[in-house]
Design a protein around this motif. Structure first.
Motif, short mmCIF file in Angstrom:
data_model
loop_
_atom_site.label_atom_id
_atom_site.label_comp_id
_atom_site.label_asym_id
_atom_site.label_seq_id
_atom_site.Cartn_x
_atom_site.Cartn_y
_atom_site.Cartn_z
N MET A 1 0.82 -0.98 -0.09
CA MET A 1 0.01 0.00 0.08
C MET A 1 0.63 1.23 -0.22
N SER A 2 0.56 2.28 -0.98
CA SER A 2 1.45 3.39 -0.87
C SER A 2 1.01 4.41 0.15
N PRO A 3 2.27 4.88 0.79
CA PRO A 3 1.79 5.69 1.86
C PRO A 3 0.99 7.04 1.69
N LYS A 4 0.55 7.65 2.67
CA LYS A 4 -0.32 9.10 2.31
C LYS A 4 0.88 9.88 2.75
N TYR A 5 2.05 9.79 3.59
CA TYR A 5 2.67 10.69 3.99
C TYR A 5 4.19 10.47 3.93
N SER A 6 5.04 10.98 3.24
CA SER A 6 6.33 10.97 3.32
C SER A 6 7.04 12.03 3.90
N PHE A 7 8.04 11.57 4.70
CA PHE A 7 8.75 12.79 5.49
C PHE A 7 10.23 12.44 4.88
N ILE A 8 11.00 13.40 4.37
CA ILE A 8 12.23 13.48 3.85
C ILE A 8 13.25 14.03 4.74
N ILE A 9 14.27 13.25 5.10
CA ILE A 9 15.22 14.10 6.01
C ILE A 9 16.94 13.74 5.30
N PRO A 10 17.34 14.69 4.77
CA PRO A 10 18.82 14.32 4.64
C PRO A 10 19.74 14.48 5.58
N ILE A 11 20.65 13.42 5.58
CA ILE A 11 21.61 13.32 6.78
C ILE A 11 23.12 13.23 6.20
N TYR A 12 23.96 14.11 6.88
CA TYR A 12 25.35 14.16 6.72
C TYR A 12 25.92 14.14 8.00
N ASN A 13 26.67 13.11 8.38
CA ASN A 13 27.32 13.12 9.61
C ASN A 13 26.47 13.39 10.66
N GLU A 14 25.40 12.91 11.11
CA GLU A 14 24.41 12.96 12.07
C GLU A 14 24.28 12.20 13.00
N GLU A 15 25.22 11.31 13.42
CA GLU A 15 25.17 9.98 14.13
C GLU A 15 24.77 10.52 15.63
N GLU A 16 25.05 11.62 16.07
CA GLU A 16 24.77 12.02 17.41
C GLU A 16 23.14 12.70 17.62
N THR A 17 22.62 12.77 16.37
CA THR A 17 21.00 13.37 16.31
C THR A 17 20.08 12.12 15.94
N ILE A 18 20.65 11.22 14.94
CA ILE A 18 19.54 10.22 14.36
C ILE A 18 18.63 9.63 15.35
N LEU A 19 19.09 9.30 16.64
CA LEU A 19 18.05 8.19 17.35
C LEU A 19 17.15 9.33 17.91
N GLU A 20 17.71 10.45 18.50
CA GLU A 20 16.64 11.70 18.94
C GLU A 20 15.84 11.96 17.73
N MET A 21 16.37 12.18 16.70
CA MET A 21 15.35 12.45 15.67
C MET A 21 14.31 11.50 15.30
N TYR A 22 14.56 10.27 15.09
CA TYR A 22 13.84 9.22 14.98
C TYR A 22 12.80 9.17 16.14
N ARG A 23 13.07 9.34 17.50
CA ARG A 23 12.28 9.17 18.52
C ARG A 23 11.02 10.26 18.36
N ARG A 24 11.53 11.63 17.86
CA ARG A 24 10.56 12.70 17.81
C ARG A 24 9.68 12.42 16.56
N MET A 25 10.39 12.07 15.51
CA MET A 25 9.55 11.66 14.18
C MET A 25 8.51 10.33 14.29
N SER A 26 8.88 9.51 15.15
CA SER A 26 7.88 8.33 15.21
C SER A 26 6.83 8.60 16.17
N ALA A 27 6.94 9.71 17.18
CA ALA A 27 6.00 10.18 17.97
C ALA A 27 4.89 10.75 16.94
N VAL A 28 5.56 11.70 15.87
CA VAL A 28 4.68 12.48 14.87
C VAL A 28 3.93 11.29 13.97
#
Length: 317
Positions: A1-28
């Motif tokens: 099934m095709s998604p209704k919403y797509s969230f695009i996030i470019p990443i460049y050397n962001e290992e310190e922020t990825i997990l927190e970013m995913y936590r907040r994005m997952s809640a949304v």
């Protein structure tokens, strides 16, 4: 099934922020009223970012990722995400959490009201130095005055795009991409949501002064021919000034033979002035010619090293 919403996030050397970013994005994502995909684009990171993206994909089927073969730059990484996004609503935001994911539901509400582009407009930049604030403030207003289209001030790439808008953006062939300018150029119903920009969650700033300057020049050159006209006007003024200086030197030679303003110093000043005008004009012309050169080469915008979570049906990049 095709998604209704797509969230695009470019990443460049962001290992310190990825997990927190995913936590907040997952809640949304859990709050959305339809299927969701989170597209993470690894733009040639040299840290552990790609390993974290693989882990997130294994843990959550909503997470898809692209890994570019090298660092192609923020605008190209966003373009790659747009090429692969499948949702009816596409949201672009950064991984450093300066673009708050919690603003997405408000943007979706605007979309439901009939707006096809909803861009986030900064009212304040928290914990940024005066030089960064001054240069950003000056650039956006200069661009607004010079650009051929009305590009809103104090806006970045944080925005919501309707599927129709994404299809138009993907059809644009140009290579030196300035997303926020293209977003304004295509038209459609657009509106703003204002927010206070948070400080970076962790890690170092990726948009250095050099990269910000390059992006600013790209924005000016891509959406305005005024710099070319300015160089023409400056050349005309320099020619008029040279004629006046020649007449003055002739006058002083005839009527004021002992004037200190005649001689070698005056000649050097004229040479340096005209040389500076010529070099600046050549530099401006070179910016435009360089972009013509980039366009005619016809190379792909990017190359992919790894794809996770997609059926790799896209061939034209």
């Amino acid at each position: 099934m095709s998604p209704k919403y797509s969230f695009i996030i470019p990443i460049y050397n962001e290992e310190e922020t990825i997990l927190e970013m995913y936590r907040r994005m997952s809640a949304v994502m859990d709050r959305m009223d339809g299927a969701v995909e989170l597209i993470l684009i690894n733009d040639g990171s040299r840290d552990r970012s790609i390993h974290l993206l693989r882990d997130l994909h294994d843990q959550d089927s909503r997470v898809c990722y692209l890994s570019l073969a090298r660092n192609f730059g923020h605008q190209i990484a966003v373009t790659a995400g747009l090429n692969f996004a499948r949702g009816q609503v596409v949201v672009i935001l950064d991984a450093d959490l300066q673009d708050p994911p919690e603003l997405i539901p408000d943007m979706v509400e605007k979309w439901k009201q009939g707006y096809q582009v909803v861009y986030a407009q900064r009212t304040q930049r928290r914990q940024e130095g005066w030089f960064k604030r001054f240069t950003a403030y000056s650039f956006y207003r200069l661009l607004k005055q010079l650009a051929d289209v009305d590009i809103p001030t104090d806006t970045g790439d944080f925005c919501l795009l309707d599927r129709q808008v994404v299809e138009v953006l993907n059809a644009m062939p140009e290579r030196n991409r300035y997303i926020r300018g293209l977003r304004s150029w295509i038209g459609f119903r657009q509106t703003a949501i204002r927010f206070e920009r948070d400080p970076r969650f962790a890690g170092e700033v990726k948009y250095t002064f050099r990269k910000s300057l390059a992006l600013a020049i790209n924005g000016l050159v891509s959406f305005s021919t005024v710099p070319l006209r300015i160089s023409t006007y400056v050349g005309l003024l320099a020619a008029i000034a040279s004629i006046l200086m020649a007449l003055l030197v002739l006058y002083w030679r005839i009527f004021v033979p002992n004037s200190p303003l005649t001689g070698f110093t005056m000649v050097l000043m004229a040479i340096f002035f005209l040389g500076a005008v010529q070099l600046v004009s050549i530099g401006i012309l070179g910016e435009y010619i360089g972009r013509i050169y980039e366009e005619v080469k016809g190379r792909p915008l990017y190359t992919l090293a790894e794809v996770g979570g997609f059926i790799r049906q896209q061939t034209k990049v």
